[in-house]
Design an enzyme around this catalytic site. Structure first.
Site, PDB file in Angstrom:
ATOM      1  N   TYR A 194       3.433 -12.712  -6.458  1.00  0.00           N
ATOM      2  CA  TYR A 194       2.476 -11.894  -5.690  1.00  0.00           C
ATOM      3  C   TYR A 194       1.208 -12.695  -5.405  1.00  0.00           C
ATOM      4  CZ  TYR A 194      -0.475  -7.828  -4.546  1.00  0.00           C
ATOM      5  OH  TYR A 194      -1.327  -6.926  -3.928  1.00  0.00           O
ATOM      6  N   GLU A 203       0.426 -15.999  -5.661  1.00  0.00           N
ATOM      7  CA  GLU A 203       0.573 -17.211  -4.839  1.00  0.00           C
ATOM      8  C   GLU A 203       1.093 -16.865  -3.447  1.00  0.00           C
ATOM      9  OE1 GLU A 203      -0.896 -19.736  -5.661  1.00  0.00           O
ATOM     10  OE2 GLU A 203      -0.533 -20.413  -7.693  1.00  0.00           O
ATOM     11  N   VAL A 260      -2.650   1.727 -13.618  1.00  0.00           N
ATOM     12  CA  VAL A 260      -3.311   2.428 -14.713  1.00  0.00           C
ATOM     13  C   VAL A 260      -3.750   3.851 -14.332  1.00  0.00           C
ATOM     14  CG1 VAL A 260      -5.558   1.301 -14.302  1.00  0.00           C
ATOM     15  CG2 VAL A 260      -5.032   2.150 -16.544  1.00  0.00           C
ATOM     16  N   VAL A 261      -4.297   4.039 -13.139  1.00  0.00           N
ATOM     17  CA  VAL A 261      -4.792   5.382 -12.797  1.00  0.00           C
ATOM     18  C   VAL A 261      -3.624   6.367 -12.709  1.00  0.00           C
ATOM     19  CG1 VAL A 261      -5.984   6.752 -11.046  1.00  0.00           C
ATOM     20  CG2 VAL A 261      -6.837   4.489 -11.615  1.00  0.00           C
ATOM     21  N   SER A 262      -2.561   5.969 -11.973  1.00  0.00           N
ATOM     22  CA  SER A 262      -1.421   6.890 -11.826  1.00  0.00           C
ATOM     23  C   SER A 262      -0.741   7.113 -13.179  1.00  0.00           C
ATOM     24  CB  SER A 262      -0.435   6.373 -10.786  1.00  0.00           C
ATOM     25  OG  SER A 262      -0.190   5.004 -10.968  1.00  0.00           O
ATOM     26  N   PHE A 268      -2.021   7.008 -16.243  1.00  0.00           N
ATOM     27  CA  PHE A 268      -2.815   7.883 -17.110  1.00  0.00           C
ATOM     28  C   PHE A 268      -2.761   9.329 -16.625  1.00  0.00           C
ATOM     29  CE2 PHE A 268      -6.041   4.489 -18.843  1.00  0.00           C
ATOM     30  CZ  PHE A 268      -4.999   3.879 -19.510  1.00  0.00           C
ATOM     31  N   ARG A 319     -12.026  -2.630 -15.354  1.00  0.00           N
ATOM     32  CA  ARG A 319     -11.557  -2.688 -13.973  1.00  0.00           C
ATOM     33  C   ARG A 319     -12.577  -1.946 -13.124  1.00  0.00           C
ATOM     34  NH1 ARG A 319      -8.724  -5.697 -16.078  1.00  0.00           N
ATOM     35  NH2 ARG A 319      -6.469  -5.963 -16.003  1.00  0.00           N
ATOM     36  N   PRO A 379      -5.708  -9.927 -16.403  1.00  0.00           N
ATOM     37  CA  PRO A 379      -7.116 -10.336 -16.441  1.00  0.00           C
ATOM     38  C   PRO A 379      -7.961  -9.423 -17.322  1.00  0.00           C
ATOM     39  CG  PRO A 379      -6.481  -9.599 -14.230  1.00  0.00           C
ATOM     40  CD  PRO A 379      -5.285  -9.444 -15.093  1.00  0.00           C
ATOM     41  N   GLN A 383     -11.230  -8.946 -17.050  1.00  0.00           N
ATOM     42  CA  GLN A 383     -12.307  -8.287 -16.317  1.00  0.00           C
ATOM     43  C   GLN A 383     -12.163  -8.657 -14.851  1.00  0.00           C
ATOM     44  OE1 GLN A 383     -16.084 -10.047 -17.070  1.00  0.00           O
ATOM     45  NE2 GLN A 383     -17.238  -8.182 -16.729  1.00  0.00           N
TER      46      GLN A 383
HETATM   47  N1  LIG Z   1      -3.238  -0.694  -4.088  1.00  0.00           N
HETATM   48  C1  LIG Z   1      -4.056  -1.650  -4.452  1.00  0.00           C
HETATM   49  O1  LIG Z   1      -4.816  -1.485  -5.418  1.00  0.00           O
HETATM   50  C2  LIG Z   1      -4.098  -2.952  -3.685  1.00  0.00           C
HETATM   51  C3  LIG Z   1      -4.992  -3.946  -4.126  1.00  0.00           C
HETATM   52  C4  LIG Z   1      -5.026  -5.153  -3.451  1.00  0.00           C
HETATM   53  C5  LIG Z   1      -4.240  -5.360  -2.329  1.00  0.00           C
HETATM   54  N2  LIG Z   1      -3.398  -4.387  -1.916  1.00  0.00           N
HETATM   55  C6  LIG Z   1      -2.549  -4.702  -0.748  1.00  0.00           C
HETATM   56  O2  LIG Z   1      -2.516  -3.618   0.154  1.00  0.00           O
HETATM   57  C7  LIG Z   1      -1.213  -3.508   0.730  1.00  0.00           C
HETATM   58  C8  LIG Z   1      -0.696  -2.107   0.519  1.00  0.00           C
HETATM   59  O3  LIG Z   1      -0.623  -1.835  -0.880  1.00  0.00           O
HETATM   60  P1  LIG Z   1      -0.208  -0.398  -1.437  1.00  0.00           P
HETATM   61  O4  LIG Z   1      -0.933  -0.175  -2.690  1.00  0.00           O
HETATM   62  O5  LIG Z   1      -0.285   0.606  -0.355  1.00  0.00           O
HETATM   63  O6  LIG Z   1       1.304  -0.692  -1.840  1.00  0.00           O
HETATM   64  P2  LIG Z   1       2.636   0.109  -1.489  1.00  0.00           P
HETATM   65  O7  LIG Z   1       3.727  -0.515  -2.284  1.00  0.00           O
HETATM   66  O8  LIG Z   1       2.430   1.573  -1.616  1.00  0.00           O
HETATM   67  O9  LIG Z   1       2.801  -0.233   0.060  1.00  0.00           O
HETATM   68  C9  LIG Z   1       3.449  -1.383   0.528  1.00  0.00           C
HETATM   69  C10 LIG Z   1       4.351  -0.959   1.673  1.00  0.00           C
HETATM   70  O10 LIG Z   1       4.985  -2.110   2.216  1.00  0.00           O
HETATM   71  C11 LIG Z   1       6.378  -1.832   2.380  1.00  0.00           C
HETATM   72  N3  LIG Z   1       7.087  -3.108   2.316  1.00  0.00           N
HETATM   73  C12 LIG Z   1       7.231  -3.922   1.245  1.00  0.00           C
HETATM   74  N4  LIG Z   1       7.921  -5.029   1.599  1.00  0.00           N
HETATM   75  C13 LIG Z   1       8.182  -4.909   2.926  1.00  0.00           C
HETATM   76  C14 LIG Z   1       8.873  -5.729   3.866  1.00  0.00           C
HETATM   77  N5  LIG Z   1       9.421  -6.901   3.512  1.00  0.00           N
HETATM   78  N6  LIG Z   1       8.971  -5.282   5.155  1.00  0.00           N
HETATM   79  C15 LIG Z   1       8.426  -4.094   5.531  1.00  0.00           C
HETATM   80  N7  LIG Z   1       7.786  -3.278   4.666  1.00  0.00           N
HETATM   81  C16 LIG Z   1       7.659  -3.695   3.387  1.00  0.00           C
HETATM   82  C17 LIG Z   1       6.711  -0.876   1.261  1.00  0.00           C
HETATM   83  O11 LIG Z   1       7.887  -0.131   1.484  1.00  0.00           O
HETATM   84  C18 LIG Z   1       5.459  -0.009   1.226  1.00  0.00           C
HETATM   85  O12 LIG Z   1       5.540   1.071   2.121  1.00  0.00           O
HETATM   86  C19 LIG Z   1      -0.351  -4.581   0.079  1.00  0.00           C
HETATM   87  O13 LIG Z   1      -0.267  -5.690   0.935  1.00  0.00           O
HETATM   88  C20 LIG Z   1      -1.112  -4.933  -1.186  1.00  0.00           C
HETATM   89  O14 LIG Z   1      -0.884  -6.255  -1.560  1.00  0.00           O
HETATM   90  C21 LIG Z   1      -3.299  -3.194  -2.576  1.00  0.00           C
END
Ligand SMILES: NC(=O)c1ccc[n+]([C@@H]2O[C@H](COP(=O)([O-])OP(=O)(O)OC[C@H]3O[C@@H](n4cnc5c(N)ncnc54)[C@H](O)[C@@H]3O)[C@@H](O)[C@H]2O)c1
Length: 325
Positions: A153, A155, A195-197, A199, A219, A282, A284
């Site tokens: 994730y 990298e 963690v939020v979901s 808990f 966090r 991590p 912090q």
């Molecule tokens: N939720 C967080 O705290 C958080 C923090 C940092 C970054 N992000 C970034 O935000 C974005 C959304 O995160 P989220 O929390 O909504 O996650 P999530 O898993 O709910 O959403 C990701 C979506 O992408 C789809 N998906 C995954 N691989 C795919 C592929 N190869 N082709 C098409 N669709 C694909 C999944 O089915 C899902 O609907 C992500 O890129 C994540 O890295 C989220």
């Protein structure tokens, strides 16, 4: 013109990962602003339940597609969110996780290049790894273990950023990159180990609340509506401002304190139990959001208690009406 031949005030916007947690809220917000949405998702972690309320709307279209394969559509803007975001899901098939960030980004950047349109990448605070600098400004290069279980994730997302910036430098593509920190809110996946979901579900079911480590690690949690607002503001900045820009809540909260707040708000009788910390967790992490404040005029507006109350309501409704989507 939209696909039905009517004039629309807004744009036609592609949201990859639009059936996921953050993506579905982004679709909601962009549609409220008068845009037409093409949601592309392979439903690996996303769910039809998240977009059910949009399916009858003629301005919303969904395509089941894996972004690791090329996509030929006509749109005005792309938000690239497709990628599993929680360790349980991104470690399930690590090769596919890296492919989604790397091949998926190449495909979406190629589409943006062909159409000569703007593209925004949803990057992550995980690019900072286990940071040696607090809080993290965008100029910090990070401390990532390239061989660990989280590397697919971390990298993958770092390489996606590299690709975005090379498409910008080499081909003049109009790119925007945001680094999202821990986000929470309704439509989080109940079983994704975040963690939020975790808990909230444990508290509502009266199960033991699991804290990894001593709970002293901190966090910062940002409510999803604030993150979506920041992403849209970033997309609307003038050409040439690429970011990366941190989006997150700088207010820190220890994991122990979070568990106690949730227990109090749900009136739960659960007990707290401790388990050992996962690899590379991590200690912090907190965003420096000065850049978002100055360039986007953005700061989080929803405090933790308000956000948690909305999230608890959502999980209460899920637990009483289990999802089929
Ligand atoms: N939720 C967080 O705290 C958080 C923090 C940092 C970054 N992000 C970034 O935000 C974005 C959304 O995160 P989220 O929390 O909504 O996650 P999530 O898993 O709910 O959403 C990701 C979506 O992408 C789809 N998906 C995954 N691989 C795919 C592929 N190869 N082709 C098409 N669709 C694909 C999944 O089915 C899902 O609907 C992500 O890129 C994540 O890295 C989220």
């Amino acid at each position: 013109m939209n696909s039905s031949g009517q004039s629309l005030p807004g744009k036609r916007i592609l949201v990859t990962g639009g059936a996921g947690f953050i993506g579905s809220h982004l679709c909601d917000d962009l549609m409220k602003r008068g845009n037409e949405i093409l949601c592309v998702d392979n439903f690996f972690t996303g769910s039809k339940r998240n977009i059910l309320h949009l399916l009858d709307n003629p301005c919303f279209e969904v395509v089941r597609h894996d972004i690791c394969f090329p996509l030929y559509v006509e749109v005005d803007e792309i938000y690239n969110l497709a990628c599993p975001a929680s360790p349980v899901h991104y470690q399930f098939d690590p090769v596919q996780t890296t492919k989604t960030s790397v091949s998926g980004s190449i495909n979406m950047l190629g589409l943006a290049k062909r159409l000569k349109i703007r593209i925004l990448q949803a990057s992550t605070s995980e690019v900072y790894g286990d940071p040696a600098v607090h809080p993290q400004p965008e100029s910090y290069w990070g401390n990532v273990n390239p061989l660990g279980l989280r590397a697919c994730y971390d990298e993958g997302k770092r390489c996606a950023e590299t690709l975005f910036f090379d498409y910008h430098r080499q081909l003049g593509l109009d790119i925007k990159v945001v680094r999202i920190f821990n986000t929470y809110g309704p439509r989080m996946h109940p079983d994704d180990g975040r963690v939020v979901s975790n808990f909230i579900v444990q508290a509502l079911k009266g199960e033991d609340i699991t804290i990894y480590g001593d709970g002293g690690q901190t966090r910062s949690f940002c409510f999803v509506d604030d993150i979506v607002n920041g992403m849209i503001r970033m997309m609307d900045t003038p050409k040439g401002f690429t970011g990366p820009v941190n989006l997150g809540n700088p207010e820190e909260c220890s994991i122990r304190e979070l568990a106690e707040r949730i227990m109090e708000m749900t009136g739960s009788s659960s007990k707290i139990v401790h388990k050992s910390l996962p690899e590379d967790d991590p200690r912090q992490r907190r965003p420096d959001i000065s850049l978002a404040q100055t360039r986007l005029n953005w700061s989080p507006t929803i405090d933790l208690d308000t956000g948690l109350a909305r999230t608890i309501d959502y999980f209460e409704s899920c637990i009483s009406k289990p999802s089929k989507g």
